[in-house]
Design an enzyme around this catalytic site. Structure first.
Site, mmCIF file in Angstrom:
data_model
loop_
_atom_site.group_PDB
_atom_site.id
_atom_site.type_symbol
_atom_site.label_atom_id
_atom_site.label_comp_id
_atom_site.label_asym_id
_atom_site.label_seq_id
_atom_site.Cartn_x
_atom_site.Cartn_y
_atom_site.Cartn_z
ATOM 1 N N TYR A 128 0.835 -1.201 0.000
ATOM 2 C CA TYR A 128 0.000 0.000 0.000
ATOM 3 C C TYR A 128 0.873 1.257 0.000
ATOM 4 C CZ TYR A 128 -3.882 -3.144 1.272
ATOM 5 O OH TYR A 128 -4.821 -4.142 1.292
ATOM 6 N N LYS A 174 6.422 -13.688 3.966
ATOM 7 C CA LYS A 174 6.517 -14.607 2.831
ATOM 8 C C LYS A 174 7.952 -14.561 2.302
ATOM 9 C CE LYS A 174 4.392 -17.374 -0.191
ATOM 10 N NZ LYS A 174 3.709 -18.635 0.112
ATOM 11 N N ASP A 207 0.597 -17.773 4.081
ATOM 12 C CA ASP A 207 -0.478 -18.687 3.663
ATOM 13 C C ASP A 207 -0.787 -19.690 4.770
ATOM 14 O OD1 ASP A 207 2.118 -19.398 3.070
ATOM 15 O OD2 ASP A 207 1.681 -20.274 1.115
ATOM 16 N N ASP A 231 -3.986 -6.607 6.531
ATOM 17 C CA ASP A 231 -5.347 -6.239 6.128
ATOM 18 C C ASP A 231 -6.186 -7.509 5.954
ATOM 19 O OD1 ASP A 231 -7.563 -4.950 5.155
ATOM 20 O OD2 ASP A 231 -6.635 -4.216 3.315
ATOM 21 N N ASP A 235 -9.123 -9.692 8.781
ATOM 22 C CA ASP A 235 -10.510 -10.050 8.439
ATOM 23 C C ASP A 235 -10.767 -11.534 8.687
ATOM 24 O OD1 ASP A 235 -10.846 -7.418 7.592
ATOM 25 O OD2 ASP A 235 -11.961 -7.979 5.793
HETATM 26 MG MG MG Z 1 -9.545 -4.166 5.316
#
Ligand code: MG
Ligand code: NAI
Length: 335
Positions: A128, A174, A207, A231, A235
């Site tokens: 980002y 990663k 992962d 991010d 979730d």
């Molecule tokens: Mg989000």
């Protein structure tokens, strides 16, 4: 103490007033300053984040941000105000705790697990970074990692871990595929950890971490990771706590903090009065705990929200029939 309130778009305007009502109850001397940001604001004024809003946040030192709608295509002059704010105010850490909401976890099947984790997301760089462009036929996004930013987020994770019971940090990366960028992240965080001998450190590929968060989430205490991974993983983790309607977050910088529910503007339910205000209210509790240094106020708010939800006052996202106002009333009653 002053708080800049930015409801934003969609259900931001429904859930943020609930968090304000709770804060008025527990902190009667707190002053509120309202400011605007988001898609509606962009359409009215030509900017999604007016300079006056930035000034108001800086003047208050804290803000409560609802959610904004961002189009999933390029609109000239539009930039997501929350990503902009994180970079402009150097809000380098994003704290995202998840705790089991038993009534919600029971519906996931299997035996519910006692999850009590906090994900610490690097908030200013990674994928980002804002550096995205077309180069001939190639669409390129630059994934930027620096040692300084990795060490800074590492310190936040270890400082948090030392105050917690299990005192364990899991570095999620990663580095097998991205050895230069994620190698730097992993090594920088590990180096910070040397100063915290009381905290255990382990690491996990992203992962695998996604799979573990879905299947064995109770193993995690503090997770520290880069921007995009954080991010997405937050979730996944949020499902154990009742989903993104309940998930809170706090953007922390050296000077300013912005509390913000994890969810977006939810256009599918906006205006119906059924948005879950828990994420917004619990975000206000994070502000009390981690910025105002009022842990007993944070405890009070969190106890009231969890008690209200576990007693069965639940909005439709949790399978219930309560309205936003009914859940707010139940939280206020328990305060
Ligand atoms: Mg989000
Ligand atoms: P979303 O989080 O707005 O909604 C996803 C799903 O969860 C929807 O079905 C929604 O109804 C439900 N949901 C979300 N929050 C809820 C709540 N408090 N109570 C009950 N149900 C809730 O994500 P989506 O649909 O992907 O994005 C919608 C808009 O929000 C987009 O414009 C996106 O850019 C923006 N967005 C903004 C964020 C922010 O301001 N920080 C974060 C995520 C998305």
């Amino acid at each position: 103490m002053k708080l800049c309130v930015i409801p934003g778009d969609g259900i931001g305007r429904e859930v943020i007033p609930c968090a304000v009502a709770v804060l008025k109850r527990v902190l009667p001397d707190l002053d509120f300053v309202e400011a605007e940001a988001g898609w509606d604001c962009f359409q009215r004024t030509g900017t999604a984040l007016p300079e006056a809003t930035l000034d108001a946040i800086r003047a208050c030192g804290t803000a409560l941000f609802g959610a904004v709608s961002s189009p999933a295509y390029k609109v000239e002059g539009y930039r997501s105000p929350i990503v902009h704010l994180r970079q402009a105010l150097d809000l380098y850490a994003n704290l995202r705790p998840t705790r089991t909401l038993w009534s919600a976890a029971a519906r996931l099947g299997g035996r519910p697990q006692a999850v009590d984790l906090i994900l610490v997301r690097e908030n200013t760089q990674g994928l980002y970074s804002g550096r995205e462009r077309m180069q001939g036929e190639e669409a390129i996004a630059e994934r930027v990692i620096t040692r300084a930013a990795s060490e800074r987020i590492g310190r936040v994770a270890f400082e948090l871990a030392r105050t917690r019971e299990r005192k364990t940090v899991t570095i999620v990366h990663k580095a097998n595929i991205l050895p230069i960028t994620d190698g730097l992240f992993r090594d920088s965080v590990r180096a910070v950890g040397q100063a915290y001998p009381e905290v255990a450190v382990n690491e996990m590929l992203v992962d695998t971490a996604a799979m573990m968060l879905a299947s064995r989430p109770a193993q995690f205490d503090v997770i520290v990771t880069t921007n995009l991974f954080g991010d997405i993983l937050s979730d996944v983790a949020s499902v154990w706590g009742g989903g993104i309607g309940v998930a809170p977050s706090l953007n922390l910088g050296s000077q300013v903090a912005i509390a913000e529910p994890v969810h977006g503007s939810a256009p599918d339910i906006a205006g119906k009065g059924i948005a879950n205000p828990s994420g917004a209210i619990l975000s206000a509790a994070l502000l009390a705990r981690h910025y105002w240094n009022l842990p007993e106020v944070a405890d009070r708010i969190e106890r009231a929200v969890y008690a209200a939800l576990e007693s069965g006052t639940q909005t439709p996202d949790l399978g219930g029939q309560a309205t936003t106002q009914a859940l707010l009333a139940e939280v206020l009653r328990r305060l």
